[in-house]
Design a protein around this motif. Structure first.
Motif, mmCIF file in Angstrom:
data_model
loop_
_atom_site.group_PDB
_atom_site.id
_atom_site.type_symbol
_atom_site.label_atom_id
_atom_site.label_comp_id
_atom_site.label_asym_id
_atom_site.label_seq_id
_atom_site.Cartn_x
_atom_site.Cartn_y
_atom_site.Cartn_z
ATOM 1 N N TRP A 46 50.708 24.146 78.635
ATOM 2 C CA TRP A 46 49.482 23.682 78.830
ATOM 3 C C TRP A 46 48.840 23.094 77.402
ATOM 4 O O TRP A 46 49.916 23.073 76.348
ATOM 5 C CB TRP A 46 49.125 25.115 79.002
ATOM 6 C CG TRP A 46 49.103 26.310 80.333
ATOM 7 C CD1 TRP A 46 50.324 26.950 80.997
ATOM 8 C CD2 TRP A 46 48.999 26.491 80.514
ATOM 9 N NE1 TRP A 46 50.128 27.699 81.717
ATOM 10 C CE2 TRP A 46 48.883 27.057 82.032
ATOM 11 C CE3 TRP A 46 47.112 25.803 80.796
ATOM 12 C CZ2 TRP A 46 48.530 27.423 83.323
ATOM 13 C CZ3 TRP A 46 46.236 25.909 82.244
ATOM 14 C CH2 TRP A 46 46.827 27.209 83.374
ATOM 15 N N LEU A 52 40.625 18.308 74.628
ATOM 16 C CA LEU A 52 41.207 18.188 76.580
ATOM 17 C C LEU A 52 40.953 16.783 76.236
ATOM 18 O O LEU A 52 42.348 16.731 76.654
ATOM 19 C CB LEU A 52 41.072 19.210 76.701
ATOM 20 C CG LEU A 52 41.404 20.608 76.383
ATOM 21 C CD1 LEU A 52 41.178 21.823 77.405
ATOM 22 C CD2 LEU A 52 43.195 20.776 75.924
ATOM 23 N N ASP A 53 39.638 16.568 76.546
ATOM 24 C CA ASP A 53 39.410 15.091 76.884
ATOM 25 C C ASP A 53 40.081 14.024 76.218
ATOM 26 O O ASP A 53 40.812 12.957 76.328
ATOM 27 C CB ASP A 53 38.226 14.549 76.810
ATOM 28 C CG ASP A 53 37.320 15.578 78.124
ATOM 29 O OD1 ASP A 53 38.301 15.861 79.156
ATOM 30 O OD2 ASP A 53 36.432 15.330 77.709
ATOM 31 N N ASP A 56 44.265 14.379 76.671
ATOM 32 C CA ASP A 56 44.705 13.662 78.199
ATOM 33 C C ASP A 56 44.948 11.869 77.617
ATOM 34 O O ASP A 56 45.966 12.073 78.225
ATOM 35 C CB ASP A 56 43.849 13.582 79.376
ATOM 36 C CG ASP A 56 44.135 13.282 80.809
ATOM 37 O OD1 ASP A 56 44.847 14.531 80.710
ATOM 38 O OD2 ASP A 56 44.006 11.962 80.933
ATOM 39 N N LEU A 70 48.298 16.024 85.866
ATOM 40 C CA LEU A 70 47.326 17.195 85.392
ATOM 41 C C LEU A 70 47.350 17.898 86.880
ATOM 42 O O LEU A 70 46.986 17.380 87.431
ATOM 43 C CB LEU A 70 45.538 16.898 84.848
ATOM 44 C CG LEU A 70 44.549 17.553 84.918
ATOM 45 C CD1 LEU A 70 45.082 18.672 83.583
ATOM 46 C CD2 LEU A 70 43.757 16.728 84.356
ATOM 47 N N ASP A 72 45.890 21.636 86.558
ATOM 48 C CA ASP A 72 45.437 22.606 86.686
ATOM 49 C C ASP A 72 44.603 22.626 85.642
ATOM 50 O O ASP A 72 44.546 21.749 84.254
ATOM 51 C CB ASP A 72 45.412 24.325 86.331
ATOM 52 C CG ASP A 72 46.304 24.770 87.685
ATOM 53 O OD1 ASP A 72 45.611 24.412 88.350
ATOM 54 O OD2 ASP A 72 46.866 25.393 87.628
ATOM 55 N N ASP A 73 42.829 21.786 85.688
ATOM 56 C CA ASP A 73 42.343 22.365 84.723
ATOM 57 C C ASP A 73 41.209 23.207 84.211
ATOM 58 O O ASP A 73 40.180 23.203 85.637
ATOM 59 C CB ASP A 73 41.160 20.927 85.578
ATOM 60 C CG ASP A 73 40.076 19.770 83.896
ATOM 61 O OD1 ASP A 73 39.731 20.732 82.712
ATOM 62 O OD2 ASP A 73 39.393 19.004 83.933
ATOM 63 N N LEU A 74 41.465 23.912 83.323
ATOM 64 C CA LEU A 74 40.443 25.489 83.101
ATOM 65 C C LEU A 74 39.134 24.070 82.014
ATOM 66 O O LEU A 74 39.780 23.740 81.092
ATOM 67 C CB LEU A 74 41.495 26.438 82.355
ATOM 68 C CG LEU A 74 42.191 26.192 83.615
ATOM 69 C CD1 LEU A 74 43.056 27.834 83.251
ATOM 70 C CD2 LEU A 74 41.489 26.691 85.106
ATOM 71 N N ASP A 76 39.173 25.825 78.831
ATOM 72 C CA ASP A 76 39.395 25.362 77.718
ATOM 73 C C ASP A 76 40.628 25.501 77.781
ATOM 74 O O ASP A 76 41.844 25.608 76.786
ATOM 75 C CB ASP A 76 39.960 27.591 77.049
ATOM 76 C CG ASP A 76 40.715 28.260 77.787
ATOM 77 O OD1 ASP A 76 40.229 27.763 79.189
ATOM 78 O OD2 ASP A 76 40.559 29.445 77.355
ATOM 79 N N ARG A 77 41.832 24.809 78.557
ATOM 80 C CA ARG A 77 43.375 24.466 78.824
ATOM 81 C C ARG A 77 43.665 23.879 80.040
ATOM 82 O O ARG A 77 42.323 23.907 81.302
ATOM 83 C CB ARG A 77 44.431 25.536 78.889
ATOM 84 C CG ARG A 77 44.062 26.401 79.597
ATOM 85 C CD ARG A 77 44.321 28.126 79.297
ATOM 86 N NE ARG A 77 43.934 28.752 78.465
ATOM 87 C CZ ARG A 77 44.858 29.829 77.747
ATOM 88 N NH1 ARG A 77 46.467 30.198 78.150
ATOM 89 N NH2 ARG A 77 44.280 30.175 76.467
ATOM 90 N N ARG A 78 44.366 23.119 79.263
ATOM 91 C CA ARG A 78 44.851 21.787 81.193
ATOM 92 C C ARG A 78 46.462 22.664 81.100
ATOM 93 O O ARG A 78 47.465 21.983 79.946
ATOM 94 C CB ARG A 78 44.220 20.404 81.067
ATOM 95 C CG ARG A 78 43.199 20.371 80.705
ATOM 96 C CD ARG A 78 42.430 18.666 80.206
ATOM 97 N NE ARG A 78 41.222 18.614 80.598
ATOM 98 C CZ ARG A 78 41.242 17.860 80.234
ATOM 99 N NH1 ARG A 78 41.588 16.801 79.876
ATOM 100 N NH2 ARG A 78 39.200 17.293 80.453
ATOM 101 N N TYR A 80 49.746 20.122 82.561
ATOM 102 C CA TYR A 80 50.452 18.727 83.056
ATOM 103 C C TYR A 80 51.293 19.318 82.919
ATOM 104 O O TYR A 80 52.640 20.674 82.636
ATOM 105 C CB TYR A 80 50.192 18.354 81.628
ATOM 106 C CG TYR A 80 48.982 17.888 81.376
ATOM 107 C CD1 TYR A 80 48.585 16.340 81.696
ATOM 108 C CD2 TYR A 80 48.808 19.054 79.733
ATOM 109 C CE1 TYR A 80 47.150 15.901 81.555
ATOM 110 C CE2 TYR A 80 46.896 17.957 79.472
ATOM 111 C CZ TYR A 80 46.635 17.255 80.516
ATOM 112 O OH TYR A 80 45.078 16.574 80.079
#
Length: 217
Positions: A46, A52-53, A56, A70, A72-74, A76-78, A80
């Motif tokens: 995570w 986060l952009d 990434d 990627l 999950d893209d939430l 406040d978190r992603r 990988y």
């Protein structure tokens, strides 16, 4: 006798050093690490907090990673998946396997890896420290559990413990289930996805701790 050790590792030669120093406000929280059929190492992790952009972009540009996906893209978190690339200077995963160590918690921020690891004995810990010295990695010991008279660390964070308590109280963890995840999420003031993730992490930590104890005994 096994020991649980909390320590940090710091070196520009470590994986994700470029990505996490480029975007220092992001914390990489490792979910799992596995060897793949080609002999490489796959990691699921995570990315939490910060931009986060920007992270990434930095993760995909980091020379120690490849095949970044990627999942999950939430808000406040992603989440990988990525593989360690051939350009990675140091790969400690095989050292963990050879030493019989179990990683209980691993995260990275601003180029520093913070870890909680169960080593089968102090000799294994000493060998790992020697490996770090050979690889020019700064090893900083924070705490050791497992010596006679010392207490074992709590496998749960305060947030995970609270999520489990709410899950039990509302019946979400009953079999059959009598409560809703939305109740837990509302009480915690987070999304249902985040509440589910927190409960899964708590369950995983308890299971890993129990299995480690069973192996020791």
């Amino acid at each position: 006798m096994s020991v649980i050790v909390e320590f940090s590792l710091d070196s520009p030669r470590l994986n994700l050093h470029g990505a996490t120093t480029t975007v220092p406000g992001v914390t990489v929280d490792v979910e799992s690490v596995d060897a793949d059929v080609d002999g490489g190492v796959k990691t699921m992790a995570w990315a939490v907090g910060g931009c986060l952009d920007a992270f990434d972009d930095a993760l995909r540009a980091d020379p120690t990673t490849t095949d970044v996906v990627l999942i999950d893209d939430l808000p406040d978190r992603r989440l990988y998946n990525y593989r360690t690339s051939e350009q990675s200077e140091v790969q400690l995963y095989t050292d963990w396997l050879e030493l019989g160590a179990a990683q209980l918690h691993v995260e990275c921020q601003d180029g520093t890896w913070f870890q909680r690891v169960r080593f089968p004995d102090r000799d294994a810990l000493a060998e790992f420290e020697s490996t770090c010295e050979t690889e020019d990695i700064s090893f900083t010991l924070h705490r050791i559990y497992g010596d006679p008279g010392s207490a074992e660390p709590d496998p749960l964070t305060d947030a995970q413990r609270e999520a489990l308590r709410l899950g039990l109280d509302c019946g979400y963890l009953d079999v059959p289930r009598t409560g809703s995840l939305s109740v837990v999420a509302d009480e915690l003031g987070i999304s249902e996805q985040s509440a589910s993730e927190r409960l899964r992490r708590a369950t995983r930590n308890l299971a890993a701790d129990a299995l480690a104890d069973a192996t020791q005994n």
